[in-house]
Design a protein around this motif. Structure first.
Motif: not given
Length: 746
Positions: A404-405, A416-417, A438-439, A478-481
């Motif tokens: 998730r972001t 994309f991831v 969003g996953e 969880e990736v913080e943008c």
């Protein structure tokens, strides 16, 4: 009709191969080759037709008007070769080009005088939604002549380009009068030109300047050439390859390699002599049936014969890829291909999830595996000769990571991831799309470390995070943008900016995930956001070398700035030696203690190799070149610039002949081998993945013979056990690049 076809009389010409091409409405062109035709022989060629996608290509001039009569060339890679097709534009400036659906297709255009030939875009179209656009620029005219020692040449080729050698064009001239040629479509501005022919390599580059509707003149000369010689052998046994061929190569300024002169077949002992080599770095293209192609390198000097020495050739093998799924899945939706060398064409998996490429040369390969439209995986494979090339890729199962972001603004739209982790000895990059919630769910995760990098629809990196993988169970990341970026400045020993530097950063973990940026005119660059406790940063400049890795504690709340100084760097100097014999032309990698590649270079005629200057005190030399036993050699610490001898061992083989005292052959005898020098048995090497046993095992055949190839040269203790239980033992010598013989007498 049943799809059959025939050619009643195929000319048995003096050629090395015959190309058979199939074209048809709605079909992508397909090509197959036949080896040197033999009189009286019949050849069977099957075509598996593939539907084409018709791509409209629109060509317009600089003022936007359509250009009719432009010749569009499209080419794509298929079954080990480029397939090309040409179509012309109509009065509307559009050409309809049938190409292979989904393949990387390269477009270029040629027109009448007045326009420069551009290189068009690359497409992967399955169904065109709009035309491919090629916009032309105005051209000028260059007239000139090509000479050799002041004498005009009749047949030659002219290469010309502007500030980008990669966009060079070629003009082939046949039966020229007084060596004259005319380039009608030269680009405006400064144009570089050089010439070569089938007998002479590339000569000096000349520059002319063109204005619109202008003309320039130039005289070009081809380069000096010398003769080369050498011997071609099988890398594992050292036996001469009597069916090998060599051909001289010349290199254009954009590093493109072109064949020069005729194909030369080796003699009965594997030896050859070839002409047309350039002065300086000389290259040969070496081929042999059932072996991987190879480029042989040597340094040539004017007035001398260049000695390529012994050129070892490794056998080509079959690469097998298997997909596994714990749930029902249509494997025929999946495909694979490789865009680096060797180029492996697009190929689909069968219904059981299997795919194979035959005749693949041993090399590092990056394989692109596409599973449906939601998943793509990049697998880096190290194809080592003599070992099995079978790889299994699980589609699902294993641990599942849900990505998730977290964004600081609503403008961030993840698409994309990229999940990077280790699977066995290989690094895997798995690309997955985000769903409507969003996953992104990434299955089949293995290893201890994972880096998740999030991109938008235009492949702009939004953020990334490195984390540990739990031993069991699924997990979430969880990736913080839009994190603050790390600013890096690269300077020299005088604190002046190094404007040609590249900065590489990676996660401070065992994974080795990394990315690079180029600095600006002030020596600065901004790194991509990376959510990790620690990262390492390096700087590289060709004129300076490679800095040591600088470990940085990442502050995720504020922008940071660091300086990397390219100073106090030293080269490593080594000499590759095999029992007093210098190892020439060996690909040698200098790496850091954590396997960061510092430099790759080929050893010279004395076996010497010098790395770029670098800052790490500890360094490692890695050699896994064809024809040598692989080695990982740690350089002495603390490091100095004194020359270090790195011991290599060329490969060879041994032939055992088992007989009884009365001379009768003894089949079925089991032979055990142990290296005296390394203190290891062949079973140890097999367990470590360094060696593969013969297909029939270490057992003598019906004629009492056992051949074991691909061993490092030296002495081996052997013990043989006959079917009746009697034993014999002794010492066998494996010579370098040859096959020794040892009798076993029971």
């Amino acid at each position: 009709m049943d799809g059959g076809w025939s050619i009643a009389a195929l000319p048995a010409a003096s050629v090395d191969e015959v190309l058979v091409r199939l074209e048809g409405d709605g079909l992508a062109p397909i090509e197959r080759t036949i080896g040197r035709p033999i009189s009286g022989s019949t050849y069977h060629v099957d075509f598996e037709v593939e539907p084409a996608v018709v791509v409209p290509v629109f060509v317009r001039g600089p003022d936007g008007t359509p250009v009719s009569g432009a010749v569009i060339q499209a080419r794509w890679y298929r079954d080990t070769r480029f397939v090309e097709i040409e179509r012309s534009t109509g009065t509307d400036g559009i050409a309809y080009v049938p190409v292979l659906s989904g393949s990387a297709t390269y477009y270029s255009a040629r027109t009448a005088a007045g326009f420069a030939p551009p290189l068009g875009p690359i497409t992967f179209m399955t169904a065109p939604s709009e035309p491919v656009l090629i916009e032309l620029a105005r051209a000028g005219r260059i007239s000139g002549r090509c000479v050799r020692d002041g004498q005009p040449l009749r047949d030659f080729e002219v290469a010309y380009w502007t500030n980008r050698p990669a966009d060079r064009q070629l003009l082939r001239v046949v039966d020229a009068v007084d060596g004259k040629f005319v380039v009608e479509d030269a680009p405006i501005g400064e144009v570089m030109l050089c010439a070569h022919s089938s007998d002479w390599p590339v000569g000096e580059t000349k520059a002319v300047t063109l204005v619109e509707n202008g003309e320039a003149t130039v005289e070009l000369s081809v380069g000096d050439a010398c003769e080369g010689r050498g011997i071609v052998v099988d890398a594992a046994s050292g036996e001469p390859l009597t069916n090998a061929s060599v051909r001289a190569i010349t290199s254009l300024p954009d590093a493109t390699s072109l064949f020069r002169g005729p194909i030369v077949r080796v003699d009965f002992d594997g030896s050859f002599s070839v002409r047309g080599l350039p002065i300086g770095e000389a290259k040969l293209w070496v081929t042999a049936p059932e072996h991987g192609e190879q480029v042989a390198l040597a340094q040539s000097q004017r007035g001398t014969v260049t000695d390529f020495g012994v050129i070892p050739m490794a056998r080509a093998q079959t690469l097998e890829i298997t997909l596994e799924s714990q749930s029902p899945f249509d494997f025929t939706l999946a495909s694979a291909q490789s865009f680096n060398s060797p180029l492996l064409p697009l190929r689909r998996f069968d219904s059981t999830g299997k795919l194979s490429y035959e005749g693949v040369p041993p090399r590092e390969v990056r394989l692109h595996v596409t599973v449906g439209d939601m998943l793509m995986e990049l697998v880096d494979l190290d194809l080592v000769p003599g070992r099995p090339w079978r790889y299994v890729i699980p589609i699902d199962g294993g641990r599942v990571a849900t990505i998730r972001t977290k964004a600081r603004s609503s403008s961030t739209e993840p698409a994309f991831v990229q999940a990077v982790f280790r699977r066995g000895a290989e690094t895997t990059s798995r690309y997955v799309k985000f769903d409507s919630n969003g996953e992104a769910r990434v299955s089949g995760i293995v290893g201890e470390d994972l880096t998740a990098a999030v991109f938008d629809a235009n492949w702009l990196l939004l953020g990334s995070r490195a984390c540990s993988v739990p031993a069991t169970g699924d997990f979430e990341v969880e990736v913080e943008c839009e994190l603050p970026r790390l600013r890096v400045r690269v300077v020299d020993e005088h604190d002046a900016p190094v404007t040609s530097a590249t900065v590489t950063a990676g996660v401070e973990s065992s994974l080795g995930w990394m990315y690079s940026h180029t600095v600006d005119g002030s020596g600065w660059c901004s790194l991509d956001p990376l959510d990790a406790p620690k990262i390492w940063v390096r700087a590289f400049a060709a004129t300076k070398g490679v800095s040591a890795a600088l470990t940085v504690d990442v502050d995720r709340t504020d922008e940071q700035a660091i300086t990397i100084r390219l100073a106090d760097l030293r080269s490593a100097r080594i000499r590759l030696d095999d029992r007093g014999t210098p190892c020439v032309g060996v690909a040698t990698r200098f790496v850091s203690a954590n396997d960061f590649l510092i430099h790759e270079v080929w050893s010279d005629a004395s076996g010497r190799a010098v790395s770029l200057p670098y800052g790490d005190e500890r360094g490692v030399v890695v050699v896994d070149d064809i024809g040598y036993w692989p080695i990982r050699f740690e350089l002495p610490y603390p490091r100095s610039e004194d020359e270090v001898v790195v011991p290599l061992r060329r490969l060879g083989g041994v032939r055992f002949e088992a007989r009884a005292v009365d001379g009768a052959v003894v089949p079925g005898a089991v032979v055990e081998l142990r290296s005296v020098e390394f203190g290891a048995s062949l079973q140890d090497w097999i367990a470590e993945g360094k060696f593969t046993a013969p297909s029939s095992g270490f057992v003598t055949d019906a004629s009492g013979v056992l051949i074991v190839d691909g061993l490092p040269n030296g002495d081996y203790e052997w013990r043989a056990t006959a079917p009746d239980g009697s034993q014999a033992s002794g010492i066998a010598n494996v010579p370098p690049r040859a096959r020794g013989t040892r009798a076993i007498v029971f």
